[in-house]
Enzyme design. Structure first.
Site, mmCIF file in Angstrom:
data_model
loop_
_atom_site.group_PDB
_atom_site.id
_atom_site.type_symbol
_atom_site.label_atom_id
_atom_site.label_comp_id
_atom_site.label_asym_id
_atom_site.label_seq_id
_atom_site.Cartn_x
_atom_site.Cartn_y
_atom_site.Cartn_z
ATOM 1 N N GLU A 255 -5.561 -4.787 10.663
ATOM 2 C CA GLU A 255 -4.550 -3.752 10.833
ATOM 3 C C GLU A 255 -4.830 -2.969 12.111
ATOM 4 O O GLU A 255 -5.625 -2.022 12.103
ATOM 5 C CB GLU A 255 -4.588 -2.781 9.641
ATOM 6 C CG GLU A 255 -4.273 -3.421 8.314
ATOM 7 C CD GLU A 255 -3.629 -2.428 7.368
ATOM 8 O OE1 GLU A 255 -2.551 -2.738 6.858
ATOM 9 O OE2 GLU A 255 -4.194 -1.347 7.156
ATOM 10 N N SER B 178 3.212 -2.072 10.359
ATOM 11 C CA SER B 178 4.668 -2.094 10.548
ATOM 12 C C SER B 178 5.279 -3.467 10.274
ATOM 13 O O SER B 178 6.266 -3.848 10.905
ATOM 14 C CB SER B 178 5.054 -1.588 11.943
ATOM 15 O OG SER B 178 4.607 -0.253 12.127
ATOM 16 N N GLY C 111 2.273 2.392 10.626
ATOM 17 C CA GLY C 111 3.216 3.490 10.432
ATOM 18 C C GLY C 111 3.910 3.938 11.710
ATOM 19 O O GLY C 111 4.553 4.981 11.747
ATOM 20 N N HIS D 236 -9.543 1.280 4.836
ATOM 21 C CA HIS D 236 -8.263 1.487 5.530
ATOM 22 C C HIS D 236 -8.500 2.449 6.697
ATOM 23 O O HIS D 236 -9.310 3.367 6.594
ATOM 24 C CB HIS D 236 -7.224 2.053 4.558
ATOM 25 C CG HIS D 236 -5.840 2.042 5.132
ATOM 26 N ND1 HIS D 236 -5.409 3.003 6.025
ATOM 27 C CD2 HIS D 236 -4.807 1.185 4.980
ATOM 28 C CE1 HIS D 236 -4.168 2.720 6.389
ATOM 29 N NE2 HIS D 236 -3.780 1.625 5.770
ATOM 30 N N ASN E 170 0.871 -1.169 0.000
ATOM 31 C CA ASN E 170 0.000 0.000 0.000
ATOM 32 C C ASN E 170 0.911 1.223 0.000
ATOM 33 O O ASN E 170 1.489 1.570 1.031
ATOM 34 C CB ASN E 170 -0.893 -0.021 1.257
ATOM 35 C CG ASN E 170 -1.681 1.269 1.420
ATOM 36 O OD1 ASN E 170 -1.809 2.050 0.482
ATOM 37 N ND2 ASN E 170 -2.210 1.488 2.619
ATOM 38 N N TRP E 171 1.032 1.846 -1.174
ATOM 39 C CA TRP E 171 1.956 2.987 -1.280
ATOM 40 C C TRP E 171 1.411 4.228 -0.577
ATOM 41 O O TRP E 171 2.138 5.185 -0.389
ATOM 42 C CB TRP E 171 2.209 3.310 -2.759
ATOM 43 C CG TRP E 171 3.075 2.332 -3.467
ATOM 44 C CD1 TRP E 171 3.751 1.268 -2.913
ATOM 45 C CD2 TRP E 171 3.395 2.321 -4.871
ATOM 46 N NE1 TRP E 171 4.459 0.606 -3.889
ATOM 47 C CE2 TRP E 171 4.264 1.230 -5.099
ATOM 48 C CE3 TRP E 171 3.035 3.128 -5.950
ATOM 49 C CZ2 TRP E 171 4.775 0.935 -6.363
ATOM 50 C CZ3 TRP E 171 3.540 2.838 -7.213
ATOM 51 C CH2 TRP E 171 4.400 1.753 -7.415
ATOM 52 N N LYS E 172 0.137 4.219 -0.248
ATOM 53 C CA LYS E 172 -0.505 5.423 0.310
ATOM 54 C C LYS E 172 -0.266 6.594 -0.656
ATOM 55 O O LYS E 172 -0.117 6.379 -1.850
ATOM 56 C CB LYS E 172 0.011 5.711 1.720
ATOM 57 C CG LYS E 172 -0.012 4.474 2.621
ATOM 58 C CD LYS E 172 0.096 4.820 4.060
ATOM 59 C CE LYS E 172 0.214 3.533 4.866
ATOM 60 N NZ LYS E 172 0.009 3.739 6.282
ATOM 61 N N GLU F 209 -6.948 4.886 7.728
ATOM 62 C CA GLU F 209 -6.759 6.309 7.402
ATOM 63 C C GLU F 209 -7.994 6.875 6.709
ATOM 64 O O GLU F 209 -8.318 8.049 6.860
ATOM 65 C CB GLU F 209 -5.487 6.475 6.541
ATOM 66 C CG GLU F 209 -4.227 6.239 7.386
ATOM 67 C CD GLU F 209 -3.034 5.712 6.623
ATOM 68 O OE1 GLU F 209 -3.021 5.760 5.381
ATOM 69 O OE2 GLU F 209 -2.094 5.220 7.294
ATOM 70 N N GLY G 108 2.688 -1.167 4.271
ATOM 71 C CA GLY G 108 2.744 0.259 3.956
ATOM 72 C C GLY G 108 4.175 0.691 3.692
ATOM 73 O O GLY G 108 4.709 0.509 2.593
ATOM 74 N N GLY G 109 4.816 1.240 4.708
ATOM 75 C CA GLY G 109 6.152 1.826 4.548
ATOM 76 C C GLY G 109 7.151 0.925 3.824
ATOM 77 O O GLY G 109 7.882 1.391 2.930
HETATM 78 C C1 PEP Z 1 -0.902 0.183 5.983
HETATM 79 O O1 PEP Z 1 -1.065 1.377 5.846
HETATM 80 O O2 PEP Z 1 -1.714 -0.593 5.458
HETATM 81 C C2 PEP Z 1 0.240 -0.281 6.762
HETATM 82 C C3 PEP Z 1 0.234 -1.495 7.240
HETATM 83 O O3 PEP Z 1 1.273 0.616 6.953
HETATM 84 P P1 PEP Z 1 2.711 0.311 7.620
HETATM 85 O O4 PEP Z 1 3.202 -0.986 7.067
HETATM 86 O O5 PEP Z 1 3.557 1.471 7.193
HETATM 87 O O6 PEP Z 1 2.488 0.250 9.092
#
Ligand code: PEP
Length: 246
Positions: free
Chosen positions: A164, A208, A170, A93, A8-10, A95, A229-230
């Site tokens: 999640e 994470s 994040g 999500h 997930n590049w966001k 966010e 994500g990251g």
């Molecule tokens: C996400 O936004 O779906 C996510 C899991 O982010 P991160 O891996 O950066 O915690």
């Protein structure tokens, strides 16, 4: 069941950066044992389609409109995503729930729109830190998933679920494999009441997940993959997670 690793590049990236990232991933991915997908901002889906078509990597969106078409300025419909051959659409999500006011009912509608267009929704559920500390984790994720099951009904076996925990997204704080497995088992049990084949529904962990912790999370019996994500913005890290899912 093959695991699924979805990036997930966001709201990150750009034409040049995306191309470099995707080319580095394709150069290193070989024949992955897991399903792999990248979820990009909508303007870059055409770019992903041209870079990834014919490869072992699928692509998807990070959201989809709850509406079919019409006067919904700024929205992107499921049919539009299908035009760009999206295989997946992330829905709900945290966010989106947090910053864009998406309710359980809206998330369920989005999942249904995706399914109707032949796109697999990756339905995100998860508790906040306050909810976890109040002992509400199970109740929250069950409520979020129940809303989707209620609307998609007999298509429940076609969704992907992503657990999640909001406090782990994040933040560098990961749920322990045991904490994650406990919630995944609850979700699997809930799916069993809604579909004859709960084992076919992939339940991803997100929050994470990285190259160092992926293997222990993915070793849990009810963790069928990861939503990343990251670490999906770094080819080497993402590829290590894909390898850990083999
Ligand atoms: C996400 O936004 O779906 C996510 C899991 O982010 P991160 O891996 O950066 O915690």
């Amino acid at each position: 069941m093959k695991k699924l690793i979805a990036g997930n590049w966001k709201m990150n990236g750009g034409l040049a950066a995306n191309e470099a990232l995707v080319r580095a991933m394709l150069a290193g991915i070989g024949q992955p044992a897991a399903h792999v997908a990248l979820c990009a901002p909508a303007p870059y889906l055409a770019q992903l389609q041209s870079l990834l078509a014919g490869s072992s990597v699928a692509w998807g969106s990070q959201d989809v409109s709850a509406h079919e078409q019409g006067a919904y300025t700024g929205e992107v419909s499921a049919a539009m995503l299908r035009d760009f051959a999206c295989r997946y659409a992330i829905v709900g999500h945290s966010e989106r729930r947090q910053y864009h006011g998406e309710t359980d009912a809206v998330v369920a509608q989005k999942a249904q729109r995706a399914l109707s267009a032949g796109i697999t929704p990756i339905v995100c559920v998860g508790e906040t830190l306050a909810e976890r500390e109040a002992g509400q984790t199970e109740a929250v994720v069950k409520r979020q998933l129940a809303a989707v099951i209620h609307v998609v009904a007999h298509c429940t076996s076609e969704i992907v679920v992503a657990y999640e925990p909001v406090w782990a997204i994040g933040t560098g704080k990961t749920a322990t494999p045991e904490q994650a497995q406990q919630v995944h088992a609850v979700l699997r049990h809930q799916l069993a009441a809604a579909t004859a084949h709960p084992e076919r529904v992939q339940i991803l962990y997100g929050g994470s997940m990285n190259a160092a912790n992926a293997a222990s999370l993915l070793a849990q019996p009810d963790i069928d993959g990861g939503l990343i994500g990251g670490a999906s913005l770094k080819a080497a890290d993402f590829l290590q997670i894909v390898a850990a899912a083999g």
